[in-house]
Design an enzyme around this catalytic site. Structure first.
Site, mmCIF file in Angstrom:
data_model
loop_
_atom_site.group_PDB
_atom_site.id
_atom_site.type_symbol
_atom_site.label_atom_id
_atom_site.label_comp_id
_atom_site.label_asym_id
_atom_site.label_seq_id
_atom_site.Cartn_x
_atom_site.Cartn_y
_atom_site.Cartn_z
ATOM 1 N N ASP A 130 0.826 -1.207 0.000
ATOM 2 C CA ASP A 130 0.000 0.000 0.000
ATOM 3 C C ASP A 130 0.860 1.258 0.000
ATOM 4 O OD1 ASP A 130 0.874 -0.180 2.607
ATOM 5 O OD2 ASP A 130 -1.123 -0.253 3.520
ATOM 6 N N SER A 131 2.187 1.080 0.043
ATOM 7 C CA SER A 131 3.097 2.209 -0.179
ATOM 8 C C SER A 131 2.898 2.813 -1.562
ATOM 9 C CB SER A 131 4.552 1.759 -0.022
ATOM 10 O OG SER A 131 4.856 0.693 -0.907
ATOM 11 N N ASP A 161 -0.661 -6.227 -0.090
ATOM 12 C CA ASP A 161 -1.080 -5.641 1.180
ATOM 13 C C ASP A 161 -2.601 -5.551 1.258
ATOM 14 O OD1 ASP A 161 1.192 -5.194 2.681
ATOM 15 O OD2 ASP A 161 1.513 -3.158 1.953
ATOM 16 N N LYS A 177 -0.583 -9.499 3.033
ATOM 17 C CA LYS A 177 0.164 -9.019 4.194
ATOM 18 C C LYS A 177 -0.708 -8.055 4.974
ATOM 19 C CE LYS A 177 3.634 -6.023 3.837
ATOM 20 N NZ LYS A 177 3.200 -4.915 4.762
ATOM 21 N N GLU A 217 -0.920 -5.740 8.992
ATOM 22 C CA GLU A 217 -0.105 -5.146 10.045
ATOM 23 C C GLU A 217 -0.703 -5.392 11.420
ATOM 24 O OE1 GLU A 217 1.208 -1.358 7.185
ATOM 25 O OE2 GLU A 217 0.341 -0.988 9.175
ATOM 26 N N GLU A 261 9.835 -3.901 10.699
ATOM 27 C CA GLU A 261 10.239 -2.610 10.141
ATOM 28 C C GLU A 261 10.717 -1.651 11.224
ATOM 29 O OE1 GLU A 261 8.579 0.998 7.247
ATOM 30 O OE2 GLU A 261 7.373 -0.818 7.546
#
Length: 270
Positions: free
Chosen positions: A42-43, A86, A116, A118, A185
């Site tokens: 999603d970056s 993501d 993925k 978080e 991270e």
């Protein structure tokens, strides 16, 4: 490439490489370079869509870009990198049912092989459990979690012993729940090394030191295409300046080859 291949790489000591892609061109580049894993992160909200954070990215946008990335691969299917996507903000935090629908849409309608997400709060662990039970491979992400930017910022995480023990506990919980790999991270390198030795699944670091099972980077940062790169991700070349110079050279060449005399003016009708 399949998720279990990454676990095999960890067991054999082979370092894992993961790079991001957001369209067919970037996908072709990272595939040709030999990346093991391609992450449609999603970056892309910041790299490709111009947002200040990852939060505005929608599920439909993630699907759109994942389809484009999949079209960029040229190798046969069994030789392609592992494609991970993501889950965007609020596509899974609101409960397992919504998470299954979101992840299922990505895997069914694109060529993604895993998702993925978080965090490791109890609500997220419940989501991971449901996804894994539904046959959806899940990669975890702890430490600096960009979707929590308004709560945690972009600061280095887990700096004290209590928070470090908590992160290890969360990592072990994600492994037990079924995650096949974990991104760490912007955490201290000694913490990442500890996680690597305590977990049976691969620990893939970004800003977490070298003692990890693998490394992940945002491709645009590595190529120097973004105006500013994180301190833990120095560019491999000044791609932004190289592109500007190439484009400027073409513009100047085109302008210098244009006729020097103005075209004749048309006579007025009256």
């Amino acid at each position: 490439m399949r998720p279990f291949d990454l676990i095999r790489f960890k067991q054999s000591g082979r370092p894992i490489t993961m790079l991001t892609a957001w369209d067919c061109l970037s996908a072709a580049l990272v595939e040709a370079a030999g990346a093991d894993v391609v992450l449609v992160g999603d970056s892309l909200g910041m790299v490709a869509l111009g947002h200040a954070t990852t939060l505005p990215v929608t599920l439909d946008q993630m699907l759109h870009h994942t389809l484009a990335v999949a079209r960029g691969f040229t190798a046969s299917h069994d030789q392609q990198p592992l494609l991970v996507c993501d889950l965007p903000f609020l596509s899974y935090q609101c409960g397992p049912d919504l998470a299954v629908a979101a992840a299922g849409k990505l895997l069914k309608e694109s060529s993604a092989a895993a998702v993925k997400l978080e965090g490791a709060d109890p609500e997220i662990v419940a989501v991971v459990d449901r996804l894994v039970r539904m046959g959806i491979p899940v990669m975890g992400h702890l430490g600096l979690t960009p979707q929590a930017v308004h709560r945690l910022g972009y600061r280095r995480q887990a700096l004290d012993p209590v928070s470090q023990d908590r992160l290890i506990e969360q990592a072990l919980t994600l492994e037990k729940t079924g995650c096949f790999a974990l991104v760490l991270e912007h955490v201290p390198s000694e913490l990442a090394a500890r996680a690597r030795h305590e977990l049976g699944i691969p620990v893939i670091g970004i800003g977490a030191g070298d003692d990890c099972d693998g490394q992940v980077r945002v491709t645009a940062d590595l190529l120097g295409l973004t105006p500013h790169q994180p301190p833990f991700s120095p560019p491999q070349l000044n791609g932004r300046q190289l592109c500007i110079e190439a484009l400027r050279g073409w513009i100047q060449e085109h302008q210098s080859s244009s006729p020097t005399t103005a075209p004749p003016q048309a006579e007025p009708d009256c």
